[in-house]
Design a protein around this motif. Structure first.
Motif, PDB file in Angstrom:
ATOM      1  N   ALA A 268      15.092 -37.363  32.284  1.00 54.12           N
ATOM      2  CA  ALA A 268      14.752 -38.345  31.245  1.00 54.12           C
ATOM      3  C   ALA A 268      15.783 -38.294  30.120  1.00 54.12           C
ATOM      4  N   ASP A 269      15.970 -39.445  29.464  1.00 54.36           N
ATOM      5  CA  ASP A 269      16.963 -39.481  28.383  1.00 54.36           C
ATOM      6  C   ASP A 269      16.291 -39.229  27.029  1.00 54.36           C
ATOM      7  N   TYR A 270      15.203 -38.495  27.031  1.00 53.77           N
ATOM      8  CA  TYR A 270      14.535 -38.097  25.795  1.00 53.77           C
ATOM      9  C   TYR A 270      14.085 -36.644  25.965  1.00 53.77           C
ATOM     10  N   PRO A 271      13.840 -35.927  24.856  1.00 55.98           N
ATOM     11  CA  PRO A 271      13.450 -34.519  24.985  1.00 55.98           C
ATOM     12  C   PRO A 271      12.114 -34.363  25.725  1.00 55.98           C
ATOM     13  N   VAL A 272      12.074 -33.376  26.588  1.00 57.68           N
ATOM     14  CA  VAL A 272      10.866 -33.040  27.360  1.00 57.68           C
ATOM     15  C   VAL A 272      10.798 -31.518  27.445  1.00 57.68           C
ATOM     16  N   LEU A 273       9.617 -30.975  27.263  1.00 56.81           N
ATOM     17  CA  LEU A 273       9.429 -29.532  27.411  1.00 56.81           C
ATOM     18  C   LEU A 273       8.652 -29.285  28.700  1.00 56.81           C
ATOM     19  N   PHE A 274       9.118 -28.333  29.503  1.00 56.85           N
ATOM     20  CA  PHE A 274       8.414 -27.963  30.743  1.00 56.85           C
ATOM     21  C   PHE A 274       7.817 -26.575  30.604  1.00 56.85           C
ATOM     22  N   ILE A 275       6.560 -26.442  30.971  1.00 52.85           N
ATOM     23  CA  ILE A 275       5.957 -25.111  31.054  1.00 52.85           C
ATOM     24  C   ILE A 275       5.342 -24.938  32.442  1.00 52.85           C
ATOM     25  N   ARG A 276       5.136 -23.686  32.829  1.00 48.65           N
ATOM     26  CA  ARG A 276       4.519 -23.429  34.141  1.00 48.65           C
ATOM     27  C   ARG A 276       3.017 -23.192  33.987  1.00 48.65           C
ATOM     28  N   TYR A 277       2.260 -23.788  34.896  1.00 47.48           N
ATOM     29  CA  TYR A 277       0.820 -23.565  34.940  1.00 47.48           C
ATOM     30  C   TYR A 277       0.507 -22.065  35.021  1.00 47.48           C
TER      31      TYR A 277
END
Ligand SMILES: *[C@@H]1O[C@H](CO)[C@@H](O)[C@H](O)[C@H]1NC(C)=O
Ligand SMILES: *[C@@H]1O[C@H](CO)[C@@H](O)[C@H](O)[C@H]1NC(C)=O
Ligand SMILES: *[C@@H]1O[C@H](CO)[C@@H](O)[C@H](O)[C@H]1NC(C)=O
Ligand SMILES: *[C@@H]1O[C@H](CO)[C@@H](O)[C@H](O)[C@H]1NC(C)=O
Length: 360
Positions: A268-277
């Motif tokens: 994506a061309d916007y900030p995204v935060l990923f975390i793990r379940y």
């Protein structure tokens, strides 16, 4: 000092003392008296500076202990668990073997960009995104109970399960008033093998041919050929996700659905935060702290754990069950044939598997 304030102070001192004693197992309002003595002694050896919020030092506590400390930190008395639940509790080493010792939060290098883009903290919005069966309800509950000083939303305004590409085209019902520019999506990702098991139990908007004789199913086997007509010889079970009448997506397999959904957010061309379940289950404090840090918010102290189920649909897994299931190396491979495993090696996106350290 006014009288009320003074008695309030006395009460809070007494309460702190009581919780200090309860950590020492001397006074236990939750009756968690059956933590083994050995655990207690080793715990006490490392007690200096250990608060309810402290990250457990797994080099000084042995494997089983870290799970026990986690339960204790959450205020779950072992005596409140059934015999079966207690016997099934995993060792911390099981968790490490599957998912490692450390949490993984991806996208933090974009946090500053997000903060600059939405300079007033009052305008910033944390919002949940993720595939079905990845713990989106759990994440939302954690947001509302423990993230302070910032607005949170139970889903990104374009729909939490929707593909990232529809951000500007689609707005979910009753989400119109939220400024999409102000939203930081927090995508919760889950071990695809465990995720597929849950998809078999609750497919939600995903449709593909499957039955209890073989699910998760990637590659048709002999039994499938008896069950289903017109199965092509050289392809997997395709999956269709029907969000609504106008919005449907086709994927070559469950593995493709998992990969494509997350790759779209990665690109994506916007900030995204990923975390793990898995990290949210086993190390919620650490995960929430990183999320809060990203947007200039804080985490409630002490953390309020989510022990009961976070949703009133689907499997309704409570936290203890989630701990047990998530640490199981066997459950995640249930029903997968050798051909399925080969297929997963070939088609689960390698960069995602590597980044989030999911084993096959
Ligand atoms: C854990 O404890 C060991 C031994 O006391 C110490 O060497 C190590 O630095 C500690 N690790 C953390 C992360 O606190
Ligand atoms: C699939 O393979 C079987 C046996 O290998 C063969 O008899 C059948 O014609 C093939 N079907 C298709 C659609 O290729
Ligand atoms: C969890 O659910 C049970 C039964 O519904 C209820 O008695 C208990 O108070 C709940 N606990 C929490 C922490 O919400
Ligand atoms: C899948 O599981 C079901 C029931 O648990 C079992 O009957 C079936 O044989 C399994 N199939 C495969 C392909 O492992």
């Amino acid at each position: 000092m006014p009288r009320n304030a003074r008695s309030g102070t006395v009460i809070s001192i007494l309460l702190s003392f009581a919780s200090f004693l309860s950590l020492l197992q001397l006074f236990d309002p939750l009756q968690s008296t059956d933590v083994p003595q050995s655990v207690l002694e080793r715990g006490l050896a490392d007690f200096k500076g250990l608060s309810r919020a402290t990250r457990f030092n797994s080099t000084t506590l042995d494997s089983q202990d870290r799970i026990l400390w986690l339960l204790q930190d959450a205020g779950v008395a072992l005596s409140s668990l059934s015999e079966e639940e207690r016997q099934q509790l995993p060792k911390w080493q099981h968790v490490i073997d599957l998912y490692g010792d450390d949490i993984i939060v991806h996208g933090q290098e974009q946090c500053e960009t997000f903060r600059q883009h939405v300079p007033n903290p009052k305008d910033r919005i944390l919002a949940v995104a993720g595939l079905f069966n990845t713990g989106t309800n759990l994440l939302n509950t954690q947001f509302t109970r423990n993230i302070q000083g910032i607005k949170t939303l139970w889903q990104v305004p374009w729909g939490k399960h929707r593909m990232a590409q529809v951000k500007w085209e689609h707005t979910a019902h009753e989400m119109e008033q939220h400024n999409k520019e102000h939203v930081l999506p927090v995508v919760i990702i889950r071990d695809p093998l465990a995720w597929m098991q849950s998809m078999c139990a609750n497919p939600y908007a995903a449709k593909w041919r499957h039955g209890t004789h073989h699910c998760p199913n990637l590659v048709p086997d002999e039994l499938d050929r008896q069950f289903y007509r017109h199965l092509p010889n050289d392809s997997a079970f395709g999956v269709r996700v029907k969000y609504d009448a106008e919005s449907q997506f086709e994927f070559d397999s469950l593995a493709h659905l998992w990969s494509d959904y997350h790759l779209q957010y990665m690109n994506a061309d916007y900030p995204v935060l990923f975390i793990r379940y898995e990290d949210l289950v086993f190390q919620p404090k650490q995960v929430l702290t990183q999320i809060a840090h990203c947007v200039g918010a804080t985490v409630r102290e002490p953390l309020r754990y989510q022990i009961n189920t976070s949703k009133n649909h689907g499997s309704g897994t409570n936290w203890i069950r989630a701990i047990t299931k998530t640490a199981s190396a066997e459950l995640r491979k249930h029903n997968l044939t050798a051909d399925d495993i080969t297929y997963l090696h070939q088609h689960l996106d390698a960069s995602l598997m590597d980044l989030f350290q999911y084993p096959i």
